[in-house]
Design a protein around this motif. Structure first.
Motif, short mmCIF file in Angstrom:
data_model
loop_
_atom_site.label_atom_id
_atom_site.label_comp_id
_atom_site.label_asym_id
_atom_site.label_seq_id
_atom_site.Cartn_x
_atom_site.Cartn_y
_atom_site.Cartn_z
N THR A 48 24.74 15.93 126.37
CA THR A 48 24.71 16.50 127.84
C THR A 48 23.15 16.99 128.18
OG1 THR A 48 26.62 17.43 127.05
CG2 THR A 48 25.30 18.81 129.10
N SER A 49 22.64 16.78 128.77
CA SER A 49 21.03 17.05 129.69
C SER A 49 20.99 17.58 130.61
CB SER A 49 20.52 15.91 128.71
OG SER A 49 19.06 16.06 130.22
N ALA A 638 27.29 23.75 130.75
CA ALA A 638 27.59 23.07 130.55
C ALA A 638 27.46 23.28 128.84
CB ALA A 638 27.29 21.74 130.32
N PRO A 639 28.29 22.93 127.77
CA PRO A 639 29.69 22.41 127.87
C PRO A 639 30.44 22.78 128.37
CG PRO A 639 29.43 23.45 125.86
CD PRO A 639 28.55 23.59 126.45
N ILE A 679 38.09 34.57 125.67
CA ILE A 679 37.02 34.41 125.36
C ILE A 679 36.79 32.65 125.47
CG2 ILE A 679 34.76 34.75 124.00
CD1 ILE A 679 35.67 37.56 123.56
N ILE A 680 36.92 32.11 126.08
CA ILE A 680 36.58 30.50 125.93
C ILE A 680 35.39 30.34 124.52
CG2 ILE A 680 35.88 28.27 126.75
CD1 ILE A 680 36.89 29.60 129.42
N GLY A 681 35.78 29.38 123.90
CA GLY A 681 35.01 29.25 122.73
C GLY A 681 33.53 28.52 123.09
N THR A 682 32.82 27.79 122.50
CA THR A 682 31.17 27.68 122.70
C THR A 682 31.48 26.54 123.13
OG1 THR A 682 30.54 27.55 120.36
CG2 THR A 682 30.18 29.96 121.33
N GLU A 683 32.58 25.24 121.87
CA GLU A 683 32.20 24.03 122.31
C GLU A 683 32.52 23.57 123.34
OE1 GLU A 683 32.27 23.89 117.13
OE2 GLU A 683 33.57 22.58 118.44
N GLU A 684 32.99 21.78 123.69
CA GLU A 684 33.75 21.66 124.99
C GLU A 684 35.10 21.35 124.33
OE1 GLU A 684 31.38 20.80 127.15
OE2 GLU A 684 33.29 19.25 128.39
#
Length: 842
Positions: A48-49, A638-639, A679-684
């Motif tokens: 991801t960029s 993103a992610p 709370i959504i996690g930090t990973e995709e």
């Protein structure tokens, strides 16, 4: 109108000769992440960029990504102006028509490929409006291959500028247990070694590479332009059970077979070496160096022969001899005198090597024929098909033929076909300074046979990948995948039968039923099967002709389309806003680099592509896709976490993405005094790490993956075991994988999922009275949506009466106890919610 071109190179190298070189003040790569997850040797990597145009005018920015040559690209996406644009995999012919039509209209489209050793490169460009942003995301998959006792995961980085937010996260999860973790490559040198952290348990490993801006300038090949090199992670797994590691899931299985504690089988090996005129110079010198080294590695109970050829044959000895010290020294003297001469008679040379092996049968031994050549057959029998027929008839399935093609003048296709006909493989030797090491490395892979005539048997299995192997070598691995008939695991019985040095041997599964991989992504094992099947079907198609060839080709193409793999039979069409021209991504054939051109708005720009030599010896294959977008682009964070909606009037569910690491308003129900936040996690697609429930004014409930905390007034109680909890009008029932919550006439379930060792939560409403005042992400499942014109990969969706274009994509449905992947129409969050998604952040 002419527009200045800004080149952004990510994970790749500068190839295009454009009119204006980039000024790094024009653009900024403000975030660059690589996330690679390896589960049971199958790697899924997402790059991801995020890039910003800092100028006062629109700029074209290019995105480069280097990926392993054996990988299949699965997904490419761009986030622009709050919209998501997905690449769509199509049959190559269909995609090529779209590409050709774009070129004929003078629109921007182009495909350029060049040659590399272990890597390929994807490239695409996009015009970014002043002071706006774009996010690129590429996902690819690869089954890691075991060589010389190790699996290798390679990550390459060359962003052409230091990046403030630069992260590489690698997670390896092996149920068999980890045995070895080590890191090499240019990105592990000098101060960059301090940017790597590693955590290893019995079955899992986490590798984090977070270099600072200053550290990105100090590796062996780095400069003020930032990183330039690779990070290579080597590992192996525990092999306590000779039968190996077999895993099942969703009606499929994958078996990794690599026994090690077996006696070595002595071998009979014949080396057939091309000494035609085209081998003149460095090729011949490197061949002599490699051959002398290989001869030194022969063991005394081995027997060997050595033939050189051009239009004639030259024997060191007419028959095989034992690898005694005296014989090896004499063979080295012969090797040192090999000189290039005339034309190339491959047919005669291979048949003579075959004769020598057939004339020297030995029980309890394994025979191997190795051919090294750098050209086409130009003497004697020159018809490729007759050569194949002659060689196959002579070998008669008695031993494998390995063909090494030196450089790019060689007819590599005939080498591939001959090898596949005879249970071997073909490998290209690149004309680099390390060509002699490439030759030695190949020999080391086949130097120690442990088993021969290996047959993999799966009673109760079907649609199997390759199950018969002529030989198994120490340090390698045999992988077989298939379907468990009727998903009946109780009737599924695997075993392996082979010949060892002294006897026939049978390997049986040590447990009644193979281990299930419920913790793995639900479709991973199925995707491993599809990956292997496509690879093997393409090899089979190479050998066939006529209707059989077309049948196998169609089967491979259908699987590639079903699983969205970019293979030699498919292409990816990058979808864009209405009115824009097409771009097509191909997986290229390996061929000599040449001058290519790209058509842009009626103007053809020519440039050279060539293999860029890195200090590691790697080079790249380059995909170039160029297109121009006039829209103003704005990159969301993103992610992301993908959500599914299932409206009644839409054939496919809808889906939309929200950024991770945020606190989201799931439900606000004022008439019931109920608020639910997550709370959504930090990973995709990491799910929710915590849910917070607030009822009336004095009851607060926090749920995470391990416990529940209840605050009632000033009293706080924590529960971590299965139980029933009552607090005011709230009832909570804790179960192992499910938590039931009732608040009056509202009922919802919190599912606890575990994938690859990572737990997360997912709320599912079972009963909720409609209320015009209720709001939140989960309320929109009852929204008003209709499907308009469906064009296969795109559709128009009416949201609250407003028509919005959607692209076909996929999402994991976590609302089920066992998640499944489903197709969906992907829209932006703002389109679905009809208001900025930030309104739902807390």
């Amino acid at each position: 109108m002419y527009r200045r071109v800004v080149l952004l190179t990510l994970l790749g190298s500068l190839l295009g000769l454009v009119n204006t070189l980039p000024n790094k003040d024009d653009w900024d790569i403000y975030s660059f992440h690589i996330n690679s997850t390896v589960t049971s040797r199958y790697a899924t990597t997402t790059i991801t960029s995020r890039v910003a145009n800092r100028m006062n005018e629109s700029k074209e920015i290019e995105f480069h990504v280097r990926i392993p040559k054996n990988a299949f690209i699965r997904k490419f996406r761009m986030f622009m102006d709050g919209e998501v644009y997905d690449g769509v995999v199509k049959a190559k012919e269909q995609a090529e028509r779209q590409y050709t039509e774009a070129v004929s209209r003078g629109q921007s489209a182009g495909i350029v490929s060049s040659v590399g050793r272990t890597l390929e490169e994807f490239k695409t460009s996009v015009t970014v409006a002043p002071h706006k942003k774009v996010t690129f995301e590429l996902t690819y998959e690869e089954l890691l291959k075991r060589r010389l006792g190790k699996y290798e995961l390679q990550i390459f980085a060359r962003p052409m500028q230091p990046v403030k937010d630069f992260k590489v996260d690698v997670h390896i999860n092996e149920n068999a247990g980890l045995k070895l973790i080590e890191m090499k490559g240019g990105l592990s040198t000098k101060e960059l070694a301090n940017a790597i952290t590693k955590t290893v348990t019995d079955k899992q490993a986490w590798i984090y590479f977070y270099p600072t801006v200053d550290q990105q300038k100090v590796c062996d090949s780095c400069s003020d332009n930032g990183l330039n090199g690779d990070l290579v992670i080597f590992y192996d797994v525990q092999r306590d059970v000779p039968f190996g590691d077999i895993q099942t899931g969703d009606g499929y299985f994958v078996h990794h077979f690599a026994p090690s504690d077996l006696p070595r089988i002595s071998k009979n090996v014949v080396f057939v070496i091309d000494q035609s005129g085209s081998m003149h110079g460095r090729k011949m010198q490197q061949t002599r160096i490699a051959l002398i080294h290989i001869l030194s590695d022969l063991v005394e109970d081995d027997f060997f022969g050595l033939i050189t050829f051009d239009s004639e044959l030259f024997h060191w000895k007419q028959e095989l001899v034992q690898a005694t010290a005296k014989n090896i020294e004499e063979a080295k003297e012969f090797a040192e005198k090999i000189k290039d001469r005339g034309p190339t008679d491959i047919n005669r040379a291979v048949l003579e090597g075959t004769r020598m092996l057939n004339a020297h049968p030995r029980e309890d031994s394994a025979s191997i024929l190795i051919l090294l050549t750098d050209g086409d057959p130009t003497s004697g029998e020159t018809n490729p098909e007759r050569i194949r027929t002659n060689v196959k008839k002579a070998i008669a399935s008695k031993f494998p033929l390995y063909c090494l093609g030196f450089g790019f003048d060689v007819n590599f296709e005939i080498l591939e076909k001959m090898s596949l006909d005879n249970d071997g493989l073909a490998r290209r030797i690149y004309e680099d300074s390390d060509a002699n090491l490439q030759l030695q490395g190949f020999y080391e892979e086949v130097a120690t046979p442990l088993l021969k005539d290996v047959t993999m048997i799966y009673i109760g299995g079907s649609n199997l990948t390759q199950t018969n192997f002529s030989q198994y070598y120490n340090g390698s691995e045999i992988v077989v995948a298939g379907v468990i008939t009727d998903n009946n695991i109780e009737s599924f019985t695997p075993e392996v039968v082979a010949l060892s040095r002294t006897t026939k041997i049978t390997f049986s599964c040590p447990i009644a039923t193979p281990e299930s991989t419920a913790t793995a992504p639900i479709d991973r094992i199925q995707r491993v099967w599809a990956y292997l099947t496509v690879k093997q079907l393409m090899k089979k198609e190479l050998q066939l002709s006529g209707p059989e060839k077309e049948k196998v080709k169609k089967e491979a193409m259908d699987l590639s389309l079903k699983y969205s793999f970019v293979t030699p039979l498919t292409s990816m069409v990058v979808t864009k806003p209405p009115g824009e021209d097409s771009a097509v991504l191909n997986k290229p054939k390996e061929e000599r680099p040449e001058t290519d051109s790209i058509m842009r708005h009626g103007v053809t720009r020519k440039f050279l592509t060539y293999p860029t030599r890195q200090r590691t010896g790697f080079s790249g294959i380059y995909f170039h896709i160029h297109f121009f977008l006039e829209n103003i682009f704005l990159s969301p964070a993103a992610p992301t976490q993908r959500f599914l909606l299932r409206p009644e009037k839409v054939a496919l569910p809808l889906c939309f993405d929200l950024p991770t690491a945020i606190d989201v308003k799931l439900l606000h129900h004022p008439s019931r005094g109920l608020d639910i936040k997550g709370i959504i996690g930090t990973e995709e697609n990491a799910g929710f790490t915590q849910l917070r429930i607030h009822v009336q004014s004095d009851i607060y409930i926090e749920v995470d993956t391990e416990s529940i905390s209840v605050k009632e007034g000033q009293n706080v109680t924590r529960y971590s075991e299965q139980t029933q909890i009552t607090a005011g009008s709230v009832t909570v029932i804790m179960r192992d994988k499910e938590i039931d919550v009732s608040v009056g006439d509202i009922r919802f379930v919190i599912l606890v999922h575990e994938i690859s060792g990572r737990k997360f939560l997912w709320p599912v409403f079972r009963q909720m009275p409609l209320d015009d005042q209720a709001e939140g992400i989960l309320v929109y499942n009852n929204g008003h949506y209709e499907e308009g014109e469906n064009m296969g990969t795109t559709s128009s969706i009416k949201v609250q009466g407003k028509e919005i274009d959607a692209g076909r994509s996929s999402a994991v449905d976590y609302s089920l106890p066992v998640p499944v992947t489903v197709d969906c129409w992907l829209l932006s969050a703002q389109s679905v919610l009809q208001r900025p998604s930030t309104d739902f952040n807390n």
